[in-house]
Write a protein that holds these residues in place. Sequence first.
Motif: not given
Lengths: 213, 473
Positions: A5-11
């Motif tokens: 659904t959603t993801l907030n993460g290091i790239v």
Amino acid sequence: MEAFTTLNGIVAPLDRPNVDTDAIIPKQFLKSIKRSGFGPNLFDEWRYLDQGQPGEDCSKRPVNPDFVLNQTRYQNTQIMLGRDNFGCGSSREHAPWAFYDYGISCIIAPSFADIFYSNSFKNGILLIKLDTKVIDCLFKEVEATVGYKLNIDLEAQSITTPSDESITFEIDGALKHRLLNGLDDIGLSLKNSEDIQAYEERQKLLTPWLFSH
Amino acid sequence: MPTQTLYDKLWDAHVVRENEDGTSLIYIDRHLIHEVTSPQAFEGLKLAGRKPWRIDANLAVSDHNVPTTDRSEPIKDPISKLQLDTLDSNCAEWDITQFDIHDPRQGIVHVIGPEQGASLPGMTIVCGDSHTSTHGGLGALAFGIGTSEVEHTLATQCLILRKSKNMLVKVNGAVGKGITAKDIILAIIGKIGTAGGTGYAMEFAGKAIESLSMEGRMTLCNMAIEAGARAGFVAVDNKTIEFVKNRPYSPKGEDWDKAVTYWNNLHTDEGANFDNIIELEAENIGPQVTWGTSPEMVVSVSDVVPDPTQEPDAVKAEGMANALAYMDLKPGTPITDIRISRVFIGSCTNSRIEDMRAAAEIAKTGKVAENVTEAIVVPGSGLVKAQAEQEGLDQIFIDAGFEWREPGCSMCLGMNPDRLEPQEHCASTSNRNFEGRQGPGGRTHLVSPAMAAAAAIAGHFVDVRDIGNGESK
């Protein structure tokens, strides 16, 4: 399959075109008869300085300090930024299994190879295609900012950068629906069993030789 | 009736239903199975309490892990053995026909399908292997799938797909002496790049393609995936029908006549629309040699290693520089100056009887050079091996210093013990020159069988046209 659904993460940036599935998960690890446990061997030949063997404890192996995923700033990467033709080569689904097992569930690139694209969505991994110019900007931003994170919202088809800039992306409606709901393709197809049987009955008359072996 | 491409016809004939979301449920006529990409699919099937939809549509063979040395010896690698045993037990459990490693018909899945007549024109053919496009040489819609799709095929005999776009690759005129299907496909990849066919189904046509033998057409379609296209195919003609005739799984009697009538319509209609058309002139194609780590990094044997500083695209230039560093090559080096220490003749690209003949023709002209520590010839199947031996080709290879092996995927990807040592340069008839593909640190140069045999004898690349025995196929 787990829903996305959603993801907030290091790239983490992987700045090379034509990243192939042999590089993502080398051949010796394909001998496994399981779906899990490939994470420690993701990019094995680039990530370690020795030659990896299946079943080996990777925590004791010498790592290549230059490889992006080994750099301190990219620990706990959840999103990979790539270049053209990402995932080309063999059809091995061990490649998306390795990403997922490692903890990367989103890859952003200008283009992906067809089979890798299809395989990834079947394993809860979102692949996002963006224009090369946008990708170039993201590479610059990621490399300039330690701890750079992106916020991905699949429902809204949007990516938000740390400076609150919003980037929208296109995605096939069918793939989006399946990923958002974590749907099992086989279960869906078997709901159409009667259609499959009807097709077979028709074809037995038209092309009987296809049903004699 | 509107005009249709061959792909349109193949697609339409297999639509079970069109889903509301724009995808289609496509029926699969033939499912080929090997040991590497199937165990997790069989396990998934069992965990969900499902069973195979149609047993007789499946055919299984072990190929990736199998040793190419004496088969009476036990398999040394316990992990390989477990994977081979798992295929045996899955096939036994579901009563799926399997050619095990002691079966004389055993071989590379993409060689045995057409050889047995299990792959036929007009079929949809899938396998958990990207080189399934090979079977498109017969006028079939054949493509590689992942393990989730292997499980989906087992459970439903169908796949959920979205139709690809139509691409035509037309090769006009006639190739020169010594130029093979391998050179044609490498030249195509060099022109359009490894992503050139992404999103497309690729039809090969034109005089040069029509002139190819069936083996040549399979070599060509085999590497459609290296041009980015999941499926590549060639229209059916009399050569196709003659090839299919009298094979164990081919239709017989009344069915045969019906099938031939059906197959004769498997070509693109005059005036049908393609989304993309690429044309090449066959006479401009020389013997191809890859210099880098992607099949698109390819030049003619008479050329030199290209210079990344001349490449205007910065990302591409960096890719070239990385490849040259990995390959330990310098820009401007003549291809014929590249010395090799290993030779591999085989793989689903080039292990059919014609490939064996073409390599043997060159092997006759000399002995494997001293700097070449190993040159192996791996026939594509037990039946190719037997045929080659009947023609005396094995003895030609052995006399010239090549090793004559048992069939399998072998050093194309080195899942079995056949692999390169770091830094070794290899003249290989396989399909991928990726970093580490043939062994960690190994340096692969993709070439035709005749070019590989010629390099084995010279110890470096040579122009096969200079040897004088190169035969066009």
